[in-house]
Design a protein around this motif. Structure first.
Motif, PDB file in Angstrom:
ATOM      1  N   LEU A  64      -3.346  22.867 -25.735  1.00  0.00           N
ATOM      2  CA  LEU A  64      -3.851  24.133 -25.199  1.00  0.00           C
ATOM      3  C   LEU A  64      -5.300  24.013 -24.772  1.00  0.00           C
ATOM      4  O   LEU A  64      -5.709  24.632 -23.790  1.00  0.00           O
ATOM      5  CB  LEU A  64      -3.703  25.235 -26.241  1.00  0.00           C
ATOM      6  CG  LEU A  64      -2.349  25.916 -26.155  1.00  0.00           C
ATOM      7  CD1 LEU A  64      -2.123  26.778 -27.355  1.00  0.00           C
ATOM      8  CD2 LEU A  64      -2.256  26.734 -24.875  1.00  0.00           C
ATOM      9  N   SER A  65      -6.084  23.213 -25.518  1.00  0.00           N
ATOM     10  CA  SER A  65      -7.488  23.085 -25.132  1.00  0.00           C
ATOM     11  C   SER A  65      -7.576  22.475 -23.730  1.00  0.00           C
ATOM     12  O   SER A  65      -8.418  22.873 -22.928  1.00  0.00           O
ATOM     13  CB  SER A  65      -8.255  22.250 -26.153  1.00  0.00           C
ATOM     14  OG  SER A  65      -8.031  20.884 -25.927  1.00  0.00           O
ATOM     15  N   SER A  66      -6.649  21.538 -23.414  1.00  0.00           N
ATOM     16  CA  SER A  66      -6.664  20.980 -22.051  1.00  0.00           C
ATOM     17  C   SER A  66      -6.269  22.045 -21.037  1.00  0.00           C
ATOM     18  O   SER A  66      -6.843  22.115 -19.945  1.00  0.00           O
ATOM     19  CB  SER A  66      -5.690  19.812 -21.934  1.00  0.00           C
ATOM     20  OG  SER A  66      -5.747  19.020 -23.053  1.00  0.00           O
ATOM     21  N   SER A  67      -5.278  22.864 -21.396  1.00  0.00           N
ATOM     22  CA  SER A  67      -4.862  23.846 -20.396  1.00  0.00           C
ATOM     23  C   SER A  67      -5.915  24.948 -20.232  1.00  0.00           C
ATOM     24  O   SER A  67      -6.037  25.550 -19.169  1.00  0.00           O
ATOM     25  CB  SER A  67      -3.491  24.436 -20.724  1.00  0.00           C
ATOM     26  OG  SER A  67      -3.545  25.134 -21.923  1.00  0.00           O
ATOM     27  N   ILE A  68      -6.711  25.198 -21.288  1.00  0.00           N
ATOM     28  CA  ILE A  68      -7.818  26.160 -21.132  1.00  0.00           C
ATOM     29  C   ILE A  68      -8.882  25.562 -20.215  1.00  0.00           C
ATOM     30  O   ILE A  68      -9.419  26.244 -19.333  1.00  0.00           O
ATOM     31  CB  ILE A  68      -8.427  26.503 -22.509  1.00  0.00           C
ATOM     32  CG1 ILE A  68      -7.456  27.370 -23.310  1.00  0.00           C
ATOM     33  CG2 ILE A  68      -9.773  27.208 -22.347  1.00  0.00           C
ATOM     34  CD1 ILE A  68      -7.864  27.607 -24.733  1.00  0.00           C
ATOM     35  N   ARG A  69      -9.141  24.262 -20.403  1.00  0.00           N
ATOM     36  CA  ARG A  69     -10.124  23.599 -19.537  1.00  0.00           C
ATOM     37  C   ARG A  69      -9.650  23.530 -18.099  1.00  0.00           C
ATOM     38  O   ARG A  69     -10.449  23.438 -17.178  1.00  0.00           O
ATOM     39  CB  ARG A  69     -10.367  22.183 -20.050  1.00  0.00           C
ATOM     40  CG  ARG A  69     -11.742  21.988 -20.624  1.00  0.00           C
ATOM     41  CD  ARG A  69     -12.071  20.539 -20.820  1.00  0.00           C
ATOM     42  NE  ARG A  69     -10.946  19.728 -21.268  1.00  0.00           N
ATOM     43  CZ  ARG A  69     -10.563  19.647 -22.533  1.00  0.00           C
ATOM     44  NH1 ARG A  69     -11.228  20.303 -23.463  1.00  0.00           N
ATOM     45  NH2 ARG A  69      -9.541  18.905 -22.871  1.00  0.00           N
ATOM     46  N   ALA A  70      -8.342  23.583 -17.918  1.00  0.00           N
ATOM     47  CA  ALA A  70      -7.814  23.463 -16.563  1.00  0.00           C
ATOM     48  C   ALA A  70      -8.053  24.738 -15.745  1.00  0.00           C
ATOM     49  O   ALA A  70      -7.937  24.721 -14.526  1.00  0.00           O
ATOM     50  CB  ALA A  70      -6.330  23.143 -16.617  1.00  0.00           C
ATOM     51  N   THR A  71      -8.387  25.836 -16.408  1.00  0.00           N
ATOM     52  CA  THR A  71      -8.673  27.058 -15.658  1.00  0.00           C
ATOM     53  C   THR A  71     -10.069  26.951 -15.059  1.00  0.00           C
ATOM     54  O   THR A  71     -10.938  26.263 -15.598  1.00  0.00           O
ATOM     55  CB  THR A  71      -8.621  28.301 -16.568  1.00  0.00           C
ATOM     56  OG1 THR A  71      -9.574  28.123 -17.608  1.00  0.00           O
ATOM     57  CG2 THR A  71      -7.247  28.493 -17.154  1.00  0.00           C
ATOM     58  N   LEU A  84     -14.147  30.818 -27.238  1.00  0.00           N
ATOM     59  CA  LEU A  84     -13.273  31.167 -28.369  1.00  0.00           C
ATOM     60  C   LEU A  84     -12.978  32.661 -28.401  1.00  0.00           C
ATOM     61  O   LEU A  84     -11.839  33.070 -28.594  1.00  0.00           O
ATOM     62  CB  LEU A  84     -13.911  30.716 -29.690  1.00  0.00           C
ATOM     63  CG  LEU A  84     -14.177  29.221 -29.814  1.00  0.00           C
ATOM     64  CD1 LEU A  84     -14.830  28.909 -31.143  1.00  0.00           C
ATOM     65  CD2 LEU A  84     -12.871  28.445 -29.666  1.00  0.00           C
ATOM     66  N   THR A  85     -14.045  33.484 -28.216  1.00  0.00           N
ATOM     67  CA  THR A  85     -13.814  34.940 -28.212  1.00  0.00           C
ATOM     68  C   THR A  85     -12.828  35.306 -27.121  1.00  0.00           C
ATOM     69  O   THR A  85     -12.002  36.203 -27.293  1.00  0.00           O
ATOM     70  CB  THR A  85     -15.119  35.727 -28.000  1.00  0.00           C
ATOM     71  OG1 THR A  85     -16.024  34.915 -27.271  1.00  0.00           O
ATOM     72  CG2 THR A  85     -15.745  36.144 -29.301  1.00  0.00           C
ATOM     73  N   GLU A  86     -12.914  34.590 -25.987  1.00  0.00           N
ATOM     74  CA  GLU A  86     -12.026  34.875 -24.863  1.00  0.00           C
ATOM     75  C   GLU A  86     -10.606  34.392 -25.121  1.00  0.00           C
ATOM     76  O   GLU A  86      -9.637  35.076 -24.830  1.00  0.00           O
ATOM     77  CB  GLU A  86     -12.562  34.147 -23.625  1.00  0.00           C
ATOM     78  CG  GLU A  86     -13.553  34.932 -22.831  1.00  0.00           C
ATOM     79  CD  GLU A  86     -12.833  35.768 -21.790  1.00  0.00           C
ATOM     80  OE1 GLU A  86     -12.269  35.163 -20.877  1.00  0.00           O
ATOM     81  OE2 GLU A  86     -12.840  37.005 -21.928  1.00  0.00           O
ATOM     82  N   ARG A  87     -10.484  33.173 -25.634  1.00  0.00           N
ATOM     83  CA  ARG A  87      -9.178  32.500 -25.627  1.00  0.00           C
ATOM     84  C   ARG A  87      -8.556  32.258 -27.002  1.00  0.00           C
ATOM     85  O   ARG A  87      -7.547  31.566 -27.086  1.00  0.00           O
ATOM     86  CB  ARG A  87      -9.315  31.150 -24.911  1.00  0.00           C
ATOM     87  CG  ARG A  87      -9.692  31.252 -23.461  1.00  0.00           C
ATOM     88  CD  ARG A  87      -8.651  32.065 -22.704  1.00  0.00           C
ATOM     89  NE  ARG A  87      -8.967  32.142 -21.303  1.00  0.00           N
ATOM     90  CZ  ARG A  87      -8.345  31.430 -20.372  1.00  0.00           C
ATOM     91  NH1 ARG A  87      -7.404  30.605 -20.702  1.00  0.00           N
ATOM     92  NH2 ARG A  87      -8.688  31.553 -19.117  1.00  0.00           N
ATOM     93  N   TRP A  88      -9.133  32.803 -28.080  1.00  0.00           N
ATOM     94  CA  TRP A  88      -8.576  32.447 -29.391  1.00  0.00           C
ATOM     95  C   TRP A  88      -7.117  32.840 -29.573  1.00  0.00           C
ATOM     96  O   TRP A  88      -6.352  32.118 -30.200  1.00  0.00           O
ATOM     97  CB  TRP A  88      -9.440  32.970 -30.542  1.00  0.00           C
ATOM     98  CG  TRP A  88      -9.426  34.453 -30.718  1.00  0.00           C
ATOM     99  CD1 TRP A  88     -10.310  35.342 -30.207  1.00  0.00           C
ATOM    100  CD2 TRP A  88      -8.480  35.222 -31.455  1.00  0.00           C
ATOM    101  NE1 TRP A  88      -9.982  36.608 -30.542  1.00  0.00           N
ATOM    102  CE2 TRP A  88      -8.848  36.570 -31.325  1.00  0.00           C
ATOM    103  CE3 TRP A  88      -7.343  34.909 -32.204  1.00  0.00           C
ATOM    104  CZ2 TRP A  88      -8.126  37.606 -31.895  1.00  0.00           C
ATOM    105  CZ3 TRP A  88      -6.626  35.942 -32.797  1.00  0.00           C
ATOM    106  CH2 TRP A  88      -7.030  37.273 -32.641  1.00  0.00           C
ATOM    107  N   PRO A  89      -6.654  33.970 -28.965  1.00  0.00           N
ATOM    108  CA  PRO A  89      -5.241  34.279 -29.166  1.00  0.00           C
ATOM    109  C   PRO A  89      -4.345  33.168 -28.629  1.00  0.00           C
ATOM    110  O   PRO A  89      -3.319  32.846 -29.221  1.00  0.00           O
ATOM    111  CB  PRO A  89      -5.040  35.560 -28.360  1.00  0.00           C
ATOM    112  CG  PRO A  89      -6.392  36.134 -28.170  1.00  0.00           C
ATOM    113  CD  PRO A  89      -7.330  34.978 -28.116  1.00  0.00           C
ATOM    114  N   GLN A  90      -4.816  32.541 -27.523  1.00  0.00           N
ATOM    115  CA  GLN A  90      -4.019  31.473 -26.954  1.00  0.00           C
ATOM    116  C   GLN A  90      -3.995  30.245 -27.864  1.00  0.00           C
ATOM    117  O   GLN A  90      -2.959  29.612 -28.040  1.00  0.00           O
ATOM    118  CB  GLN A  90      -4.615  31.080 -25.616  1.00  0.00           C
ATOM    119  CG  GLN A  90      -3.579  31.028 -24.542  1.00  0.00           C
ATOM    120  CD  GLN A  90      -4.205  30.858 -23.186  1.00  0.00           C
ATOM    121  OE1 GLN A  90      -5.162  30.103 -23.025  1.00  0.00           O
ATOM    122  NE2 GLN A  90      -3.682  31.578 -22.225  1.00  0.00           N
ATOM    123  N   LEU A  91      -5.161  29.925 -28.448  1.00  0.00           N
ATOM    124  CA  LEU A  91      -5.215  28.769 -29.339  1.00  0.00           C
ATOM    125  C   LEU A  91      -4.313  28.979 -30.541  1.00  0.00           C
ATOM    126  O   LEU A  91      -3.788  28.032 -31.114  1.00  0.00           O
ATOM    127  CB  LEU A  91      -6.651  28.532 -29.815  1.00  0.00           C
ATOM    128  CG  LEU A  91      -7.559  27.830 -28.819  1.00  0.00           C
ATOM    129  CD1 LEU A  91      -8.990  27.829 -29.322  1.00  0.00           C
ATOM    130  CD2 LEU A  91      -7.083  26.407 -28.572  1.00  0.00           C
TER     131      LEU A  91
END
Lengths: 438, 262
Positions: free
Chosen positions: A390-397, A98-105
């Motif tokens: 977006l959660s799927s695309s974050i997991r895809a990394t 979350l700290t890493e990717r919250w702007p994306q969410l």
């Protein structure tokens, strides 16, 4: 009957009794616990069982959440930190995602340097809904609410300011026809003109006009394409637009369904039944795929706009039925009293019937709104990046492959905050209106 | 039956003029195939106080509800203040703003205060400025003796008070004719008197009134004409004195003996 009761029946009190405190075990927490938790052997058993279940859930959940790691740049690193701190095999959350990717969410792929625009838009949105939701806010703020949609559109999508201004002009034209032309040409003709002329203006004149103005004085922000928007930004735009547009449409449909006019009545019934009878996901696919076949080639109809239209129509059908329930609950006398005073149809609806019917319908309406807001996650199936997408695309990394719970907990919490506040607002409004009307 | 006015009714202002207020000719109405009103002929002159009596289901409420188009008639004509009732919406709204009506169940608007109930129609139908409408409303609320309740909601008032507000609400439109549809039937005996007193005062000021009621005391003291209806038709009409002391039709005699018998 003899007069034996004469002494016992006749009675005159000579001293008045003072007020006493109730017995100790009949007040406060002691009484409450006795009555609600330990009133009999079955209840004692059930209370203990419930306590054990609550303990079992929390004893697993809380350590997992509280041990969580907040600073790591990928999942492997995060797991190493957990193993190092608590020993291998301990379950702990990787909140670092979350700290890493919250702007994306929250913003999707909106350009980083332009984050201020949606944030400013959100603040303006809050200022705009305040006077609508709370009557304590000065009424003049309603002007902010009226202009906000155009400003918000401009801030989020960017482009020339002349676009929204030219669009506002359409409403001004409609209003001018209603106020100035209506007395001369009659109400019905004026209403028809006030719909047709602005529509014609928007479809034909509005675009070229704003282009022409923009070429003289640019006044533009960097444009951001719809495809770049995602996460809660997307969910909020679709949800809020759907809510704001579906309420008036739903009310009109409810009135239409009650109307004596054959065509209006049958049209409303058909619309409501057809829209309600088909799953939302089908309508969303219709919006994303089929509409392209029906629209003239070359028209570029934004996908998000199409989704908003579908979501609006869908929840309007539900709102219509909820409001119809409210209308049916009013005694016939209210309609008759309004008629007998000489109020025409629209005035009696606006001043007498709808305020009461909507008050009854508040729980149902808010229920529909909450459903609508959560249903925005369905747009993931037509390729829009809502929070779940977006959660799927974050997991895809490669960095975060394998993270499930943390993202879902966060998304769930955010939705809960939105929906819970809507529910609380509905309760507040009900209480306030009950106090006022009795 | 409640005894009326503790004082003598003042008849000095009760004058019936030659001017026709309502003219009903050969009016017929059906609910589906059921013939509710049959060949009703009635001429009401300005200043008349007419009481309409009859057993339930005789069509008396339906008749006065036809006068302001809460019910539609299917044959014959109704002319109110020189305007003929047709399906023209403009005519209907015009007649409705000239004709006040009070209902059995008051039908106040529960979401508005007493004052707002009284100013709603003047502001939105007559386009009177809010301030002036409120002054008028207070004037009529004083007249029905409840100015102190102006800022309460209908739910906080007793039945009698609510009915008096309903009368004041109608008066705020400055109607030339008032229709009463069993105004006291839903009230406790104690409250009937306060509502009837208000209606007596209204009559004393010369208002044209049509009143469906079972209050025969009111009919005796205030009405200049009593109409008796049965089975959708006017069976007998006469001056109250004659009507009560010397009923002619068998049905009227039966009705009177039943309601006055105890």
């Amino acid at each position: 009957m003899s007069d034996t009761h004469a002494q016992t029946v006749a009675f005159v009190r000579d001293t008045m009794l003072d007020q006493k405190d109730p017995p100790l075990n009949q007040v406060g927490a002691v009484k409450w616990i006795r009555e609600n938790l330990f009133s009999g052997w079955l209840n004692i058993l059930l209370t203990l069982a419930s306590l054990w279940v609550v303990y079992a859930v929390l004893s697993h959940l809380l350590p997992w959440a509280l041990r969580g790691v907040w600073d790591a740049s990928n999942l492997t690193q995060c797991r190493e930190i957990i193993a190092e701190r608590y020993g291998a095999g301990t379950s702990a959350a990787c909140w670092a995602v979350l700290t890493e990717r919250w702007p994306q969410l929250i913003f999707g792929f909106y350009p980083k340097e332009l984050y201020w625009r949606p944030i400013l838009a959100f603040l303006i949105f809050l200022a705009a809904v305040a006077p609508v939701l709370f009557s304590a806010v000065p009424r003049k703020m309603l002007w902010v609410s009226a202009l906000a949609p155009f400003v918000l559109f401009w801030l989020i999508w960017g482009g020339s300011l002349w676009g929204p201004i030219a669009a506002i002009l359409g409403f001004v034209i409609g209003w001018a026809i209603l106020t100035f032309a209506a007395p001369k040409i009659g109400t019905l003709l004026a209403v028809i003109l006030a719909i047709v002329v602005p529509l014609f203006y928007w479809l034909v004149i509005c675009g070229p006009l704003s282009d022409a103005l923009a070429s003289v004085v640019p006044l533009s922000l960097r444009a951001v394409a719809t495809q770049k928007m995602g996460g809660f930004l997307l969910a909020t735009i679709i949800g809020v637009s759907g809510i704001v547009l579906s309420l008036p449409l739903g009310i009109l449909l409810a009135l239409g369904r009650q109307s004596d006019m054959f065509i209006i009545n049958k049209f409303s019934v058909a619309f409501i039944e057809i829209i309600r009878g088909v799953p939302l996901i089908v309508w969303l696919f219709t919006a994303s795929l089929l509409l392209n076949y029906f629209l003239p080639p070359g028209t570029n109809f934004d996908l998000m706009l199409r989704v908003i239209i579908m979501v609006t129509l869908f929840s309007a059908a539900y709102i219509a039925e909820v409001v119809r329930g409210g209308l049916a609950a009013l005694p016939k006398g209210q309609y008759e009293a309004a008629d007998a005073l000489g109020l025409d149809y629209w005035k009696s609806m606006r001043l007498v019937i709808l305020p009461q019917a909507l008050k009854i319908s508040i729980p149902g309406i808010v229920n529909t709104f909450i459903g609508l807001f959560k249903d925005t996650t369905l747009v993931v199936f037509i390729g829009l990046l809502d929070p779940i997408g977006l959660s799927s695309s974050i997991r895809a990394t490669t960095d975060w492959n394998g993270v499930y719970w943390e993202l879902f907990v966060f998304i769930g919490l955010c939705f809960f905050v939105f929906c819970f506040s809507m529910g609380r607002y509905s309760l507040f409004l009900e209480k306030k209106l009950r106090r006022e009307h009795r | 039956m409640s005894e009326l006015a503790t004082r003598e009714v003042d008849r000095s202002q009760m004058k019936v003029s030659d001017e026709v207020a309502i003219q009903i000719t050969k009016m017929n109405k059906w609910y589906g195939t059921f013939h509710v009103l049959r060949d009703i002929d009635l001429t009401v002159y300005r200043g008349e106080r007419i009481v309409i009596a009859g057993p339930s289901g005789s069509g008396k409420s339906t008749m006065i509800r036809c006068i302001n188009r809460l019910e539609e008639h299917q044959a014959g004509s109704i002319v109110v203040d020189g305007i003929e009732l047709s399906s023209d919406l403009k005519n209907i709204d015009k007649i409705r703003s000239e004709v006040g009506m009070c209902f059995q169940h008051f039908n106040l608007f529960p979401h508005l205060t007493i004052l707002e109930n009284c100013t709603l129609a003047p502001i939105w139908v007559r386009k009177i400025p809010k301030k002036q409408a409120e002054e008028t409303a207070m004037h009529f609320l004083e007249k029905v003796k409840i100015p102190e309740q102006a800022h309460k909601y209908p739910g906080q008032l007793s039945g009698g008070q609510q009915q008096r507000v309903a009368i004041a609400r109608s008066l705020c439109m400055k109607p030339r004719i008032m229709l009463f549809d069993e105004p006291t039937s839903a009230l406790d005996p104690e409250m009937i008197k306060e509502v009837l007193d208000t209606m007596v005062e209204l009559a004393e000021e010369g208002m044209t009134m049509l009143c469906v009621t079972h209050e025969m005391g009111f009919a005796r003291q205030v009405a200049n004409r009593v109409i008796f209806m049965d089975a959708g038709q006017i069976v007998e009409q006469n001056e109250p004195e004659e009507f009560f002391n010397n009923p002619r039709h068998e049905r009227t005699k039966l009705f009177l003996s039943q309601i006055l018998g105890h």
